[in-house]
Design an enzyme around this catalytic site. Structure first.
Site, PDB file in Angstrom:
ATOM      1  N   ASP A 151      70.618  32.482  63.348  1.00  0.00           N
ATOM      2  CA  ASP A 151      69.236  33.123  63.941  1.00  0.00           C
ATOM      3  C   ASP A 151      68.118  32.442  63.601  1.00  0.00           C
ATOM      4  O   ASP A 151      68.150  31.908  62.415  1.00  0.00           O
ATOM      5  CB  ASP A 151      69.272  34.641  64.104  1.00  0.00           C
ATOM      6  CG  ASP A 151      67.951  35.130  64.530  1.00  0.00           C
ATOM      7  OD1 ASP A 151      67.613  34.711  65.818  1.00  0.00           O
ATOM      8  OD2 ASP A 151      67.134  35.906  64.305  1.00  0.00           O
ATOM      9  N   ASP A 197      64.211  33.512  64.764  1.00  0.00           N
ATOM     10  CA  ASP A 197      63.083  34.157  64.636  1.00  0.00           C
ATOM     11  C   ASP A 197      63.419  35.338  63.809  1.00  0.00           C
ATOM     12  O   ASP A 197      64.405  36.106  64.018  1.00  0.00           O
ATOM     13  CB  ASP A 197      62.319  34.440  65.853  1.00  0.00           C
ATOM     14  CG  ASP A 197      61.736  33.332  66.723  1.00  0.00           C
ATOM     15  OD1 ASP A 197      60.773  32.661  66.313  1.00  0.00           O
ATOM     16  OD2 ASP A 197      62.538  32.916  67.852  1.00  0.00           O
ATOM     17  N   LYS A 227      75.684  36.517  71.886  1.00  0.00           N
ATOM     18  CA  LYS A 227      75.717  35.559  70.756  1.00  0.00           C
ATOM     19  C   LYS A 227      77.197  35.463  70.273  1.00  0.00           C
ATOM     20  O   LYS A 227      77.613  34.759  69.623  1.00  0.00           O
ATOM     21  CB  LYS A 227      74.654  35.854  69.540  1.00  0.00           C
ATOM     22  CG  LYS A 227      73.286  35.813  69.898  1.00  0.00           C
ATOM     23  CD  LYS A 227      72.452  35.872  68.600  1.00  0.00           C
ATOM     24  CE  LYS A 227      70.897  35.741  69.071  1.00  0.00           C
ATOM     25  NZ  LYS A 227      69.976  35.650  67.867  1.00  0.00           N
ATOM     26  N   ASN A 239      69.879  41.838  68.817  1.00  0.00           N
ATOM     27  CA  ASN A 239      70.712  40.700  69.608  1.00  0.00           C
ATOM     28  C   ASN A 239      71.293  40.059  68.839  1.00  0.00           C
ATOM     29  O   ASN A 239      72.384  39.083  69.127  1.00  0.00           O
ATOM     30  CB  ASN A 239      69.791  39.820  70.454  1.00  0.00           C
ATOM     31  CG  ASN A 239      68.929  39.067  69.664  1.00  0.00           C
ATOM     32  OD1 ASN A 239      68.399  39.489  68.373  1.00  0.00           O
ATOM     33  ND2 ASN A 239      68.165  38.041  70.011  1.00  0.00           N
TER      34      ASN A 239
END
Length: 252
Positions: free
Chosen positions: A9, A11, A176, A202
């Site tokens: 990932d 951020d 994802k 997420n």
């Protein structure tokens, strides 16, 4: 554990608090790829906002963008795209208007904000996901409940269920984890051979799906609970330090 892929990932994970890529994290991502690992960037960002990270890494890497709605190979070719049906775009637009909720809409052609008077129902684009946001948690909760009741979209809620701060609305069945599974199938990599790093809600499905789920030290408790390992905080080069640990174990 024999690993063949590291999924990162951006951020809150690979990137610092100000959204920049540290030299230490960049160095260890390059070392991972040089060791033979497949490295893939997996983000809620639009692909256009992921490219600067790729350029700083100076690597050719696959990308999974918009929370799994798009998959791009290392040569920049689109492998898969999932879009919101037009009737669902109209529904999101209606609920956002009725509940006075702002949005940021991601489509293949770019990113559009309600603050700039872009209206979903007036644009004929390939819609990937819509990020709903509001300071009024009651309004956002009402919009969430109405969207859930349609059973036609996938929702990712940020913040607590009682007081959501943002909601991602995207095509049913996307995420994802499902995008990473499709990419791994193309590359002949088993889920047991994947280490996935993330920090937010997420990322939960991806952390649970991967053979090794790594939550950042800055992640909420429910994200940490979905992981197998806990990495240091993202502003302490947690990705670099954990990749170094993985490579040491692989060479032991």
């Amino acid at each position: 554990m024999s690993l063949k892929m590291i999924a990162l990932d951006l951020d809150g994970t690979l990137l610092d608090r100000d959204g920049s890529l540290s030299d230490e994290n960049a160095e260890w991502v390059r070392k991972a790829q040089a060791s033979g690992m497949n490295v893939v960037l997996v983000s809620g960002r639009h692909r256009m906002r992921m490219i600067p990270v790729i350029e700083k890494l100076d690597l050719r890497l696959p990308l999974i963008s918009a929370n799994g709605c798009e998959i791009w190979d290392a040569d920049g070719r689109l492998m898969n795209r999932s879009v919101l049906p037009w009737k669902d775009v109209e529904t999101v637009n209606l609920f956002a208007f009725q509940h006075n909720v702002r949005y940021r809409a991601y489509c293949a052609e770019g990113v559009f904000d309600s603050e700039n008077n872009h209206h979903l129902a007036q644009m004929d684009y390939s819609w990937l996901k819509v990020l709903l946001k509001s300071d009024d948690t009651r309004s956002l909760s009402d919009a969430r409940d109405r969207l859930q009741a349609t059973n036609r979209v996938e929702l990712i809620v940020y913040g607590s269920p009682e007081a959501p701060r943002q909601i991602d609305v995207q095509p049913k069945g996307t995420g994802k984890a499902s995008a990473l599974a499709k990419l791994c199938d193309k590359l002949g990599i088993r889920r047991e051979e994947v280490a996935a790093f993330g920090d937010d809600r997420n990322d939960i499905d991806m952390l649970r799906w991967a053979g090794l789920g790594v939550a950042m030290g800055n992640a909420p408790d429910d994200v940490k609970a979905a992981a197998d390992w806990l990495a240091p905080h993202h502003h302490d080069a947690g990705v670099a330090r954990t990749i170094a640990r993985l490579l040491r174990q692989a060479s032991a």
